[in-house]
Motif scaffolding. Structure first.
Motif, PDB file in Angstrom:
ATOM      1  N   SER A   1     -21.822 -25.528 -13.751  1.00 12.13           N
ATOM      2  CA  SER A   1     -22.849 -24.910 -14.576  1.00 12.13           C
ATOM      3  C   SER A   1     -22.243 -23.832 -15.470  1.00 12.13           C
ATOM      4  O   SER A   1     -22.868 -23.379 -16.416  1.00 12.13           O
ATOM      5  N   ASP A   2     -21.011 -23.423 -15.155  1.00 13.46           N
ATOM      6  CA  ASP A   2     -20.315 -22.403 -15.938  1.00 13.46           C
ATOM      7  C   ASP A   2     -18.977 -22.956 -16.416  1.00 13.46           C
ATOM      8  O   ASP A   2     -18.427 -23.884 -15.816  1.00 13.46           O
ATOM      9  N   ALA A   3     -18.450 -22.343 -17.454  1.00 11.39           N
ATOM     10  CA  ALA A   3     -17.113 -22.704 -17.920  1.00 11.39           C
ATOM     11  C   ALA A   3     -16.096 -22.175 -16.910  1.00 11.39           C
ATOM     12  O   ALA A   3     -16.267 -21.097 -16.348  1.00 11.39           O
ATOM     13  N   VAL A   4     -15.069 -22.957 -16.634  1.00 11.05           N
ATOM     14  CA  VAL A   4     -13.996 -22.508 -15.753  1.00 11.05           C
ATOM     15  C   VAL A   4     -12.703 -22.489 -16.545  1.00 11.05           C
ATOM     16  O   VAL A   4     -12.384 -23.425 -17.266  1.00 11.05           O
ATOM     17  N   GLU A   5     -11.985 -21.374 -16.406  1.00  8.39           N
ATOM     18  CA  GLU A   5     -10.684 -21.248 -17.047  1.00  8.39           C
ATOM     19  C   GLU A   5      -9.905 -20.155 -16.337  1.00  8.39           C
ATOM     20  O   GLU A   5     -10.480 -19.294 -15.676  1.00  8.39           O
ATOM     21  N   GLY A   6      -8.602 -20.238 -16.419  1.00  9.37           N
ATOM     22  CA  GLY A   6      -7.754 -19.249 -15.771  1.00  9.37           C
ATOM     23  C   GLY A   6      -7.468 -19.597 -14.324  1.00  9.37           C
ATOM     24  O   GLY A   6      -7.568 -20.743 -13.904  1.00  9.37           O
ATOM     25  N   TRP A   7      -7.108 -18.576 -13.556  1.00  7.45           N
ATOM     26  CA  TRP A   7      -6.706 -18.735 -12.152  1.00  7.45           C
ATOM     27  C   TRP A   7      -7.895 -18.598 -11.206  1.00  7.45           C
ATOM     28  O   TRP A   7      -8.765 -17.755 -11.413  1.00  7.45           O
ATOM     29  N   TYR A   8      -7.859 -19.416 -10.135  1.00 12.60           N
ATOM     30  CA  TYR A   8      -8.894 -19.393  -9.103  1.00 12.60           C
ATOM     31  C   TYR A   8      -8.265 -19.492  -7.719  1.00 12.60           C
ATOM     32  O   TYR A   8      -7.192 -20.072  -7.556  1.00 12.60           O
TER      33      TYR A   8
END
Length: 139
Positions: free
Chosen positions: A69-76
């Motif tokens: 439902s949200d944009a995902v980017e970068g480290w997780y």
């Protein structure tokens, strides 16, 4: 008034469960087990979830139970169940930009490798009388 231990247990009901850190290289060894890994998003798939590149420079599919439902980017930091070369995600937590400026991928890779080599890294042995050689519980 509630006891402090009761508060902590209700606030963090799963805090007794230690979930091991893994890299893509040892993800398959933990097939079917709960694991945690670090990864940087490389691509998003509407039908599958998203892909991350792990600290050992391999790509892993993070399968989601429901569409993003949200944009995902970068480290997780991703926690879920290992499914060979993918992970069925239970939770993914983004790292702040500040945290990723100097992320120690080599250090984390070494930590995950060390933890996977130990059968039970958090076992401090018998905690009965004298088991921790002079260490006393906090009051």
């Amino acid at each position: 008034m509630a006891d402090q231990d009761d508060f902590e247990d209700s606030q963090f009901p799963d805090n007794d469960e230690l979930i091991p850190y893994v890299t893509a290289g040892n993800l398959a060894q933990r097939n079917g087990a709960k694991v945690t890994l670090w990864g940087k998003v490389t691509k998003v798939s509407a039908s599958e979830g998203f892909y991350v590149k792990t600290v050992d420079d391999q790509e892993v599919l993070v399968k989601l139970r429901r569409p993003l439902s949200d944009a995902v980017e970068g480290w997780y930091e991703i926690s879920g169940v290992s499914q060979g070369k993918s992970i069925l995600c239970e939770e993914y937590v983004p790292f702040s930009e500040e945290m990723t400026k100097n992320i120690d991928t080599e250090g984390h890779k070494a930590l995950a490798k060390l933890l996977s080599a130990l059968d039970d890294p958090w076992n401090l042995g018998d905690t009965g009388s004298g088991g921790l050689n002079g260490v006393t519980p906090m009051e």
